[in-house]
Each structure stands twice: as C-alpha cells, then as structure tokens.
Motif scaffolding. Sequence first.
Motif: not given
Length: 499
Positions: A149-175
């Motif tokens: 939860d808790t998805f505070y975010n900002c767009r960096s100078d590389d054009g990518v949006t970075y986010l926080t996440t709390d109490d997390t098991q992670g964000w996965q792509q294809s495991n």
Amino acid sequence: MLAAVLSFLFTQAVYSAPFNGDSDGPVRKAPTISNVASLSSSGTIVAKWATSDEASSFLACGTREGLYIHASVDRNNVPSRSHENAVAGLLPSTVYHCRLTAANRNGATRSTFSLSTVAEEASTTIRGLTFGPAAGYDFINSKNQMSGDTFYNCRSDDGVTYLTTDDTQGWQQSNYPRQHGSAISLVKFTAERPLAGITVNTLTAYGPDSIGTGDDKRSQKSSGLFCMAGDIYMVIGRQANQATGGMGSARAYTQTGGQVIASRDKGMSWNNFQSSTSFAPDGNPTTPPSATMFGTTPTSMGSATFVLYCGDDGTLGYWDRCNRRDNAAAYVYLLANEGYWDSGSAFFLARVPRARLKALKGSDYQFYLGGNGALDSSWTSIQARATPVISNKRKLGEPSVQFIPSLNRYLLLTFSYPEGLAIANRHSEHTLWCAYEAPHPWGPWTLINSTEWPKLGYYNPIILNDTAYSGTSPTIMFTGDFFGVGTFQMYTSTMTILY
C-alpha cells in the motif's frame, strides 16, 4: 502561464587583488561574470551566470538600487564556474534591482540588473470530483502481480515514475524478482497503459513488513516521494499499529520520527540525515531508528508528504514553467498532520529551499505561521509556532497533494476511518475520503468532496503525478481493506476534476 523575462547583462568588475609575489609578476584578478540570464515570476527572481574562474556566488534583490534586502535562498559557497540562484518572497508586479556577487581568494566581482516581477496569474476554482470504476492492479495483467500500500510517486528525469510501497511482498513481472517481505520498498512503473511495475529496491535494512523493530518497536513507513535534479527523495516515519502490538483498539495509527532519505542512483542505494554522503544498497537506517530530522511539536513530520508539481527535468527546477507559482521555483513544500498515518486532525505546511533539500538538515526547514505564504514573514524556523492550514477532527490521514497546472490550483486527497481501526467488527472496511482545493499550498483550503466506502475500505488515495499535469482527469491509486481477503493490493481509478 506567467510571463517570463530574460535579461543578458554585461559584467562590472569592482574589485581585484594582485598576486602576492614579485611586483613585476602576474596579477591574479577577481573572477569575471558573463552569460547572465534572469527570469521572474510573481514572487521569485532566478538568475544563472558563468564566471571565468571558480568562485562562490550570491544574489540579492531590493526595490531600491543599492538596497538589496532580499537574499537568495540558496547561497552557494562551493566554488564553481556555473552559478544559479533564486530570490523568493517578492511582491508581484514590482520592479526589483538585483546584484550578483562572485568571489574567490583573488577578489570579488559584482554585477547589477533590474527586473520586474509579474502579476499573479488567475486560477480556476475546483468545484468537485467524480471517481470512475475501481480496477485491481493484479487483474490488469496476470503476469504482473503486487502487494502493498501507500503509493507515493514522482516522475524522474529518466521519464520513469517511481513509487513507494509499504508492508509489501514485492512487485513482480512473470514471477521476477522473487517475493520478499519489507516494511518499505521502492518500485517503478515499466508501463502505464496498462499499468505494469517492478521492484527496484526492497530496502530490507528497514525491517520486515508488519513487525515492530528498533528502539521504539515500531515499523518503518514511507509517506512521500519527490524527484529533483535526477535524485529521488523519500519521507519515512515510524508507525505504531496493531501489527507491531502497540495500538490495541486506538482510533488512529501513530506515526512519528520523520526524516528524509535520498538516492542518487534511481533508488539503488540510499543515505540518511546522519550520514548524507554514505549510501547503502539495502537502505541506511539512522541510529537509533527512531531518530528524527525535525522537532517534536506540533509534529515530527513522520507523516509528511511532498507537494508535487510537474516531473523532474534533471535540474533544481528553477526554470521549469510548472514551478512559477507560489515561490515553487525556490522551495519544496511538504504537508504533514500532527503525527498519525490515518485520521489526524490538522495539517501543517513546511518548506525547504530546493538547493538545500539535498543537505538533509532539519534546520533548513521553515513552517507556515499564517497570512500570505508568498512572503517570508509568514514563515518561521520554530516548529512549535506552526499554524494548521486545515483542521478537521479525525478526518485528516496522510495526504496526496498535487498542483494542477491547467487550473493553477492545488488538489489534496486524504482519508480516515470513521469507526477507528479496531479489528473487532471489521472497522477497517469503513473509510472516508476527503478532497480539498486551494489557490496556494497555504490555502485557503476548501472541502469539495467527501466520499464514503462503508464496506470496501479503500484507503490512502494518491494521485499519479504524471497524469495530473497534462489535464484534469488524473489517475488515482489506492488500496482495499487491509484486513480483507485479496484486497491488500493497488486499485486504480480515473478521477475527473470538475471546475
């Protein structure tokens, strides 16, 4: 948008010192100033210039020639040949006379110019909000899964949006990467249509999810993210909650011990305010973990979030058109309640010079006293004198605050639990969102929407930064009831701003 004025100036050498050597030897002269450019908004004047040799720099302005009473907020004592300064707290539609100073051991050079601030541009009042259907992130693409939860975010100078996440098991792509259990984590979006993200850093040094650790037996939590000059800044605090054994049936989760941490490599390593030049890949907790950059009253900024404008352009943001309001070219603003994750009763506003954010020093921050926040007289370094910008008993949890450029207006979303957070009777199923709008970060803030979720428990609504500065239908991200089954994940919705 606000008008800008550029001026290119000739230098005026006023002092030089000879080299201490033979009388017929070489003469070391004071640095010369060249390539000066300046720009004004309604309350700020910024200037940049070059010097022939490395020198420290300073800019000051005033309404009378020779009386330069408004000093730049970011005096640079580090020798350089490239210089950039900002003077804030100025009156709109006023002619100011400014003086540049460049100095080194060989002498000082000064150059003057005059520039008028512009009139403050009108803003459009936000009348209300509507929310579209909620979509669960895990159902958008079965190969992309997350928890947290808790998805505070900002767009960096590389054009990518970075986010926080709390109490997390992670964000996965294809495991990938493997699941983990972290109190806080940094992730990034790899796509936004449809949303897809992946873990950047598990920050395991800050402890496991939902377990109290450290000297205070609390859990580390994030509450804000900010991107500037290629760096990423995160606000973190220490939370007492039911999972840490510290709350029982209390109405709100206490969150104190606020501090700002920074990454220079897009989240791969982090420092802390006790050791701003030391970076660690798994996170860099302070000693003790409960240490705070800030005083204890009226808030230790443990629930602070950044007021967001447009994305990072790779600079300090002095010249970004999105920042030409409310001295935002010179300052970064933060908003925090009196020390709760949810259901606080008052919001306080702080500011720090953009050029000083990197230093991670609590003494660089000022707090809003009241009155016209565009003027320096409305701010104090004494935190106990801070005045709330919003008061609403037990309805002000951690906020998300976004400047809407198309309206020249600020939008704030927050949440609370009307029945508290006791596990008995599943009180976490019942949440209340409140939305406020204002012409300035200091207000006046007006309540424009209250939305109840009596059974779904949606909480911590956060605006997706890069969708807010391109129109009036931004994406918002939030989490479902955290005591429910299968609900502890990201949900998204399109929010329509009515004006």
